[in-house]
Design a protein around this motif. Structure first.
Motif, PDB file in Angstrom:
ATOM      1  N   ALA A  54       0.836  -1.211   0.000  1.00 42.83           N
ATOM      2  CA  ALA A  54       0.000   0.000   0.000  1.00 42.83           C
ATOM      3  C   ALA A  54       0.862   1.249   0.000  1.00 42.83           C
ATOM      4  O   ALA A  54       0.596   2.212  -0.734  1.00 42.83           O
ATOM      5  CB  ALA A  54      -0.938  -0.005   1.201  1.00 42.83           C
ATOM      6  N   ILE A  55       1.932   1.257   0.816  1.00 38.59           N
ATOM      7  CA  ILE A  55       2.837   2.404   0.860  1.00 38.59           C
ATOM      8  C   ILE A  55       3.551   2.560  -0.478  1.00 38.59           C
ATOM      9  O   ILE A  55       3.746   3.682  -0.966  1.00 38.59           O
ATOM     10  CB  ILE A  55       3.850   2.241   2.015  1.00 38.59           C
ATOM     11  N   THR A  56       3.924   1.445  -1.090  1.00 39.08           N
ATOM     12  CA  THR A  56       4.564   1.486  -2.407  1.00 39.08           C
ATOM     13  C   THR A  56       3.647   2.137  -3.433  1.00 39.08           C
ATOM     14  O   THR A  56       4.089   2.937  -4.271  1.00 39.08           O
ATOM     15  CB  THR A  56       4.942   0.062  -2.860  1.00 39.08           C
ATOM     16  N   ILE A  57       2.366   1.820  -3.354  1.00 33.26           N
ATOM     17  CA  ILE A  57       1.387   2.426  -4.273  1.00 33.26           C
ATOM     18  C   ILE A  57       1.287   3.926  -4.027  1.00 33.26           C
ATOM     19  O   ILE A  57       1.308   4.732  -4.963  1.00 33.26           O
ATOM     20  CB  ILE A  57       0.008   1.743  -4.114  1.00 33.26           C
ATOM     21  N   LEU A  58       1.207   4.329  -2.767  1.00 33.24           N
ATOM     22  CA  LEU A  58       1.102   5.759  -2.456  1.00 33.24           C
ATOM     23  C   LEU A  58       2.338   6.516  -2.941  1.00 33.24           C
ATOM     24  O   LEU A  58       2.231   7.651  -3.425  1.00 33.24           O
ATOM     25  CB  LEU A  58       0.932   5.954  -0.945  1.00 33.24           C
ATOM     26  N   ASN A  59       3.486   5.887  -2.832  1.00 37.24           N
ATOM     27  CA  ASN A  59       4.738   6.545  -3.213  1.00 37.24           C
ATOM     28  C   ASN A  59       4.931   6.669  -4.714  1.00 37.24           C
ATOM     29  O   ASN A  59       5.829   7.387  -5.156  1.00 37.24           O
ATOM     30  CB  ASN A  59       5.934   5.792  -2.617  1.00 37.24           C
ATOM     31  N   CYS A  60       4.115   6.004  -5.502  1.00 34.05           N
ATOM     32  CA  CYS A  60       4.311   6.103  -6.957  1.00 34.05           C
ATOM     33  C   CYS A  60       3.688   7.381  -7.530  1.00 34.05           C
ATOM     34  O   CYS A  60       3.959   7.742  -8.677  1.00 34.05           O
ATOM     35  CB  CYS A  60       3.778   4.868  -7.678  1.00 34.05           C
ATOM     36  N   PHE A  61       2.886   8.089  -6.728  1.00 33.22           N
ATOM     37  CA  PHE A  61       2.330   9.372  -7.172  1.00 33.22           C
ATOM     38  C   PHE A  61       3.350  10.480  -6.922  1.00 33.22           C
ATOM     39  O   PHE A  61       4.109  10.442  -5.955  1.00 33.22           O
ATOM     40  CB  PHE A  61       1.030   9.689  -6.439  1.00 33.22           C
ATOM     41  N   SER A  62       3.375  11.478  -7.786  1.00 29.85           N
ATOM     42  CA  SER A  62       4.352  12.561  -7.667  1.00 29.85           C
ATOM     43  C   SER A  62       3.765  13.823  -8.276  1.00 29.85           C
ATOM     44  O   SER A  62       2.674  13.809  -8.869  1.00 29.85           O
ATOM     45  CB  SER A  62       5.649  12.195  -8.383  1.00 29.85           C
ATOM     46  N   TYR A  63       4.505  14.937  -8.141  1.00 28.76           N
ATOM     47  CA  TYR A  63       4.067  16.182  -8.761  1.00 28.76           C
ATOM     48  C   TYR A  63       3.997  16.020 -10.271  1.00 28.76           C
ATOM     49  O   TYR A  63       3.132  16.585 -10.935  1.00 28.76           O
ATOM     50  CB  TYR A  63       5.026  17.327  -8.413  1.00 28.76           C
ATOM     51  N   GLU A  64       4.933  15.239 -10.820  1.00 27.76           N
ATOM     52  CA  GLU A  64       4.951  15.030 -12.263  1.00 27.76           C
ATOM     53  C   GLU A  64       3.823  14.094 -12.697  1.00 27.76           C
ATOM     54  O   GLU A  64       3.300  14.218 -13.808  1.00 27.76           O
ATOM     55  CB  GLU A  64       6.293  14.443 -12.704  1.00 27.76           C
ATOM     56  N   ASN A  65       3.457  13.159 -11.820  1.00 31.16           N
ATOM     57  CA  ASN A  65       2.405  12.180 -12.136  1.00 31.16           C
ATOM     58  C   ASN A  65       1.378  12.123 -11.008  1.00 31.16           C
ATOM     59  O   ASN A  65       1.316  11.153 -10.244  1.00 31.16           O
ATOM     60  CB  ASN A  65       3.022  10.791 -12.347  1.00 31.16           C
ATOM     61  N   PRO A  66       0.541  13.167 -10.881  1.00 31.21           N
ATOM     62  CA  PRO A  66      -0.431  13.195  -9.786  1.00 31.21           C
ATOM     63  C   PRO A  66      -1.605  12.244 -10.000  1.00 31.21           C
ATOM     64  O   PRO A  66      -2.288  11.887  -9.048  1.00 31.21           O
ATOM     65  CB  PRO A  66      -0.901  14.653  -9.775  1.00 31.21           C
ATOM     66  N   ARG A  67      -1.838  11.862 -11.255  1.00 32.60           N
ATOM     67  CA  ARG A  67      -2.913  10.918 -11.560  1.00 32.60           C
ATOM     68  C   ARG A  67      -2.354   9.753 -12.363  1.00 32.60           C
ATOM     69  O   ARG A  67      -1.602   9.954 -13.318  1.00 32.60           O
ATOM     70  CB  ARG A  67      -4.043  11.595 -12.340  1.00 32.60           C
ATOM     71  N   LEU A  68      -2.740   8.547 -11.972  1.00 36.21           N
ATOM     72  CA  LEU A  68      -2.248   7.349 -12.644  1.00 36.21           C
ATOM     73  C   LEU A  68      -3.378   6.353 -12.843  1.00 36.21           C
ATOM     74  O   LEU A  68      -4.278   6.226 -12.003  1.00 36.21           O
ATOM     75  CB  LEU A  68      -1.152   6.690 -11.798  1.00 36.21           C
ATOM     76  N   ARG A  69      -3.319   5.637 -13.960  1.00 38.12           N
ATOM     77  CA  ARG A  69      -4.273   4.553 -14.195  1.00 38.12           C
ATOM     78  C   ARG A  69      -3.794   3.282 -13.495  1.00 38.12           C
ATOM     79  O   ARG A  69      -2.631   3.173 -13.113  1.00 38.12           O
ATOM     80  CB  ARG A  69      -4.423   4.312 -15.698  1.00 38.12           C
ATOM     81  N   LEU A  70      -4.691   2.339 -13.367  1.00 38.58           N
ATOM     82  CA  LEU A  70      -4.361   1.093 -12.671  1.00 38.58           C
ATOM     83  C   LEU A  70      -3.169   0.400 -13.319  1.00 38.58           C
ATOM     84  O   LEU A  70      -2.250  -0.053 -12.625  1.00 38.58           O
ATOM     85  CB  LEU A  70      -5.580   0.153 -12.658  1.00 38.58           C
ATOM     86  N   LYS A  71      -3.153   0.337 -14.630  1.00 34.24           N
ATOM     87  CA  LYS A  71      -2.056  -0.357 -15.307  1.00 34.24           C
ATOM     88  C   LYS A  71      -0.723   0.388 -15.111  1.00 34.24           C
ATOM     89  O   LYS A  71       0.339  -0.240 -15.050  1.00 34.24           O
ATOM     90  CB  LYS A  71      -2.355  -0.546 -16.792  1.00 34.24           C
ATOM     91  N   ASP A  72      -0.798   1.716 -14.988  1.00 31.56           N
ATOM     92  CA  ASP A  72       0.420   2.499 -14.724  1.00 31.56           C
ATOM     93  C   ASP A  72       0.953   2.184 -13.325  1.00 31.56           C
ATOM     94  O   ASP A  72       2.162   2.010 -13.124  1.00 31.56           O
ATOM     95  CB  ASP A  72       0.141   3.997 -14.840  1.00 31.56           C
TER      96      ASP A  72
END
Length: 255
Positions: A15-33
């Protein structure tokens, strides 16, 4: 019902790994991303995203996800727990009022500059700023002072891709190492339109009782109002405030 601690810990880690994949450059991500970035298979990622949604830590926008508003309540708690921020804020405000310039406080976090406090003045409004904002070390005066005693951090940063934000951005590791060596000797750093065109900045380090650099303070302003020569006039004042704050942190100087 007994809880499988190993399974629980594994789920928390994912869960923490998932939260950490968001960033200012990528604030929105699809499930496959999210699955591709984290290496977590899509069914598991989907299940964890739905759990995080229940706690408002994730929001869903049709086919994409973003961090949720639940995180906002933690911002003030984190900031209030930072002793260095509490100690420095009155000094930042005093310096800002005296110079009619914006004054920043930042620390090093995950080899990036993270801004934890700022004193603003209506006489010097420019750009966008928010607490928690991150910037690279190699194109900011604050970054230079934060790593001027730790070249190993610089080597790690330059192993990754570095971006040229302006014509003045330093993108060569050897050039940057020479730059921070100079910073270490003179006790301050400059950023002359290296991060942003039209913005000049100077910064100085804050030390703790062991002689370790724990933070940096900076003053910045638009080049239209603050030329290099004008900004350099403020270096002694900035260093004086940095020394006073270092003393509050237990430093005895002489580093």
């Amino acid at each position: 019902m007994a809880v499988n601690k190993e399974l629980l810990n594994n789920s928390i880690t994912k869960a923490i790994t998932i939260l950490n994949c968001f960033s200012y450059e990528n604030p929105r991500l699809r499930l496959k991303d999210i699955s591709a970035i984290t290496g977590i298979n899509q069914p598991t990622a989907y299940r964890l995203l739905n759990t995080l949604k229940e706690f408002n830590l994730i929001e869903q926008h049709e086919v994409s996800y973003s961090l949720g508003r639940g995180f906002l309540k933690y911002e003030g708690i984190v900031l209030n727990s930072m002793e260095i921020r509490r100690i420095c804020l009155p000094y930042l405000e005093e310096l800002s009022n005296n110079l009619k310039l914006n004054v920043n406080l930042a620390v090093l976090d995950d080899n990036e500059v993270i801004y934890v406090a700022r004193a603003e003045t209506p006489y010097c409004t420019y750009g966008y700023f928010h607490i928690g904002m991150r910037r690279p070390i190699y194109c900011t005066a604050l970054g230079k002072v934060l790593v001027c005693k730790t070249p190993e951090v610089v080597s790690e940063v330059f192993k990754r891709d570095v971006n040229r934000y302006t014509l003045n951005t330093i993108t060569d590791a050897d050039t940057f190492l020479k730059e921070i060596e100079k910073v270490s000797l003179q006790g301050y750093a400059v950023d002359l339109e290296e991060w942003n065109n039209g913005i000049n900045c100077i910064a100085a380090p804050l030390y703790d009782a062991t002689g370790k650099i724990i933070a940096g303070i900076s003053i910045s302003g638009p080049t239209s109002m603050y030329s290099v020569e004008k900004l350099m006039e403020y270096v002694p004042i900035l260093i004086d405030y940095a020394n006073r704050l270092s003393a509050r942190m237990g430093s005895r100087g002489g580093w």
